[in-house]
Design an enzyme around this catalytic site. Structure first.
Site, PDB file in Angstrom:
ATOM      1  N   LYS A   1      31.758  64.605 111.082  1.00 46.61           N
ATOM      2  CA  LYS A   1      30.433  65.208 111.304  1.00 46.61           C
ATOM      3  C   LYS A   1      30.279  66.454 110.407  1.00 46.61           C
ATOM      4  O   LYS A   1      30.780  66.463 109.293  1.00 46.61           O
ATOM      5  CB  LYS A   1      30.240  65.519 112.790  1.00 46.61           C
ATOM      6  CG  LYS A   1      30.637  64.324 113.659  1.00 46.61           C
ATOM      7  CD  LYS A   1      30.274  64.447 115.084  1.00 46.61           C
ATOM      8  CE  LYS A   1      30.803  63.236 115.834  1.00 46.61           C
ATOM      9  NZ  LYS A   1      30.259  63.075 117.153  1.00 46.61           N
TER      10      LYS A   1
ATOM     11  N   GLY B   1      31.456  62.454 122.272  1.00 42.82           N
ATOM     12  CA  GLY B   1      31.691  63.896 122.363  1.00 42.82           C
ATOM     13  C   GLY B   1      31.683  64.427 123.787  1.00 42.82           C
ATOM     14  O   GLY B   1      31.645  65.641 124.001  1.00 42.82           O
TER      15      GLY B   1
ATOM     16  N   GLU C   1      23.788  60.495 116.614  1.00 40.66           N
ATOM     17  CA  GLU C   1      23.255  61.847 116.350  1.00 40.66           C
ATOM     18  C   GLU C   1      22.104  61.786 115.353  1.00 40.66           C
ATOM     19  O   GLU C   1      21.180  62.596 115.418  1.00 40.66           O
ATOM     20  CB  GLU C   1      24.399  62.765 115.871  1.00 40.66           C
ATOM     21  CG  GLU C   1      25.291  63.151 117.044  1.00 40.66           C
ATOM     22  CD  GLU C   1      26.762  63.254 116.721  1.00 40.66           C
ATOM     23  OE1 GLU C   1      27.119  63.402 115.542  1.00 40.66           O
ATOM     24  OE2 GLU C   1      27.577  63.163 117.666  1.00 40.66           O
TER      25      GLU C   1
ATOM     26  N   SER D   1      34.660  59.139 122.421  1.00 41.57           N
ATOM     27  CA  SER D   1      35.799  59.845 123.008  1.00 41.57           C
ATOM     28  C   SER D   1      37.109  59.061 122.929  1.00 41.57           C
ATOM     29  O   SER D   1      37.910  59.074 123.872  1.00 41.57           O
ATOM     30  CB  SER D   1      35.490  60.258 124.450  1.00 41.57           C
ATOM     31  OG  SER D   1      34.390  61.163 124.466  1.00 41.57           O
TER      32      SER D   1
ATOM     33  N   ASN E   1      35.180  60.281 111.779  1.00 39.93           N
ATOM     34  CA  ASN E   1      33.866  60.866 111.489  1.00 39.93           C
ATOM     35  C   ASN E   1      33.943  62.358 111.795  1.00 39.93           C
ATOM     36  O   ASN E   1      33.929  62.752 112.957  1.00 39.93           O
ATOM     37  CB  ASN E   1      32.793  60.193 112.363  1.00 39.93           C
ATOM     38  CG  ASN E   1      31.435  60.858 112.193  1.00 39.93           C
ATOM     39  OD1 ASN E   1      31.210  61.602 111.239  1.00 39.93           O
ATOM     40  ND2 ASN E   1      30.532  60.575 113.134  1.00 39.93           N
TER      41      ASN E   1
ATOM     42  N   GLU F   1      28.793  52.361 120.063  1.00 37.13           N
ATOM     43  CA  GLU F   1      29.066  53.734 120.491  1.00 37.13           C
ATOM     44  C   GLU F   1      28.096  54.123 121.603  1.00 37.13           C
ATOM     45  O   GLU F   1      26.970  54.573 121.323  1.00 37.13           O
ATOM     46  CB  GLU F   1      28.872  54.692 119.312  1.00 37.13           C
ATOM     47  CG  GLU F   1      29.821  54.433 118.168  1.00 37.13           C
ATOM     48  CD  GLU F   1      30.102  55.715 117.404  1.00 37.13           C
ATOM     49  OE1 GLU F   1      31.264  56.112 117.355  1.00 37.13           O
ATOM     50  OE2 GLU F   1      29.150  56.334 116.907  1.00 37.13           O
TER      51      GLU F   1
ATOM     52  N   HIS G   1      24.074  56.439 113.153  1.00 38.29           N
ATOM     53  CA  HIS G   1      24.881  57.138 114.164  1.00 38.29           C
ATOM     54  C   HIS G   1      23.958  57.716 115.231  1.00 38.29           C
ATOM     55  O   HIS G   1      22.828  58.117 114.936  1.00 38.29           O
ATOM     56  CB  HIS G   1      25.697  58.258 113.499  1.00 38.29           C
ATOM     57  CG  HIS G   1      26.693  58.859 114.429  1.00 38.29           C
ATOM     58  ND1 HIS G   1      26.357  59.855 115.319  1.00 38.29           N
ATOM     59  CD2 HIS G   1      28.002  58.577 114.644  1.00 38.29           C
ATOM     60  CE1 HIS G   1      27.440  60.166 116.034  1.00 38.29           C
ATOM     61  NE2 HIS G   1      28.443  59.408 115.639  1.00 38.29           N
TER      62      HIS G   1
HETATM   63  C1  PEP Z   1      31.407  59.643 116.856  1.00 33.48           C
HETATM   64  O1  PEP Z   1      30.973  60.659 116.376  1.00 33.48           O
HETATM   65  O2  PEP Z   1      31.120  58.561 116.311  1.00 33.48           O
HETATM   66  C2  PEP Z   1      32.227  59.712 118.063  1.00 33.48           C
HETATM   67  C3  PEP Z   1      32.571  58.604 118.636  1.00 33.48           C
HETATM   68  O3  PEP Z   1      32.566  60.981 118.506  1.00 33.48           O
HETATM   69  P1  PEP Z   1      33.669  61.335 119.640  1.00 33.48           P
HETATM   70  O4  PEP Z   1      34.912  60.547 119.300  1.00 33.48           O
HETATM   71  O5  PEP Z   1      33.862  62.808 119.533  1.00 33.48           O
HETATM   72  O6  PEP Z   1      33.103  60.892 120.949  1.00 33.48           O
END
Ligand code: PEP
Length: 252
Positions: free
Chosen positions: A12, A174, A98, A214, A10, A168, A96
């Site tokens: 973003k 992040g 975000e 992460s 992803n 998640e 998601h």
């Molecule tokens: C994501 O955006 O779905 C995500 C898991 O980001 P990150 O791996 O940067 O934590």
């Protein structure tokens, strides 16, 4: 029951068209030998057709990071499921964190998006996950259960066949903090239990549940070796093609 592992990138709101093209080329060249899992890229929408073009004829799929639930009309700035299909996408991320916590999407909106994606033949990656405050209050399962139920109550068993779920935890996205494999497995079992109560154990056992938060080359193998973890949705560490290939190669 063994479920095929899937690792998704992803990006973003990051990468240019040139960046999407060169990543896709390098991924095809670099992933051919070592990678046993399915791979899906989620570029920003404007770069999606360019990645799709480069990946045509390979097993690597492309998807959009969001969609709108209506087919067309006066919805400035929105993208429909049909537009994603026309651009070469076969997957779409829905809900998601975000979108939920920065843009303000509700469970009701997310349920409509899931329906629209399924109707158009896309595979939705439906994201759920608790904030740190829920976890610290011992309410993580209750919160994730509500997110799931609000969507599942709108879906049929044949809809669920089309969906991939991504757990998640918001506090891990992040931030560099990762859920331990044990914590992730516990939540994945809880999610599978919710699916089973509504749709039966056979279908729940077939549904893939990815972990996201992460994931990076250093922790991917520990997470992906778990039978309960059917793959990873990767944000930051998916921007660099070598790091993403390393993660995908860690899937057994
Ligand atoms: C994501 O955006 O779905 C995500 C898991 O980001 P990150 O791996 O940067 O934590």
């Amino acid at each position: 029951m063994s479920r095929a592992k899937l690792v998704a990138a992803n990006w973003k709101m990051q990468k240019s068209i040139a960046g999407a093209r060169s990543f896709s080329e390098r991924l095809v060249a670099g992933a051919a030998d070592d990678v046993a899992c399915e791979i899906v890229l989620f570029p920003p929408f404007f770069a999606l057709p360019f990645a799709a073009e480069k990946l045509k004829g390979t097993s690597i799929a492309v998807g959009a990071q969001d969609l709108f639930w209506e087919k067309e009309g006066a919805y400035t700035g929105e993208i429909s499921a049909g537009m994603i299909v026309e651009a070469g996408g076969t997957f779409v991320i829905v809900g998601h964190s975000e979108r939920r916590h920065v843009i303000g999407e509700t469970n009701e909106v997310i349920a409509k998006k899931l329906k629209a994606a399924i109707e158009a033949g896309l595979t939705p990656v439906f994201c759920v996950g608790e904030k740190i405050s829920h976890r610290e209050a011992g309410e993580a399962e209750q919160f994730v259960g509500e997110q799931l139920e609000s969507a599942l109550s709108q879906l049929s068993a044949s809809d669920l066949e089309r969906i991939i779920i991504a757990y998640e935890p918001v506090w891990a996205i992040g931030t560099g903090k990762t859920a331990t494999p044990e914590d992730a497995v516990e939540m994945h079992r809880f999610i599978r239990g919710c699916l089973s109560s509504r749709f039966g154990s056979d279908l729940s056992e077939r549904t893939r549940i990815l972990y996201g938060g992460s994931v990076k080359p250093e922790n991917a193998a520990d997470l992906l070796r778990e039978k309960e973890i059917d793959g990873a949705l990767v944000g930051g560490a998916s921007l660099d093609v070598d790091s993403f290939i390393e993660i995908a190669s860690a899937a057994p």
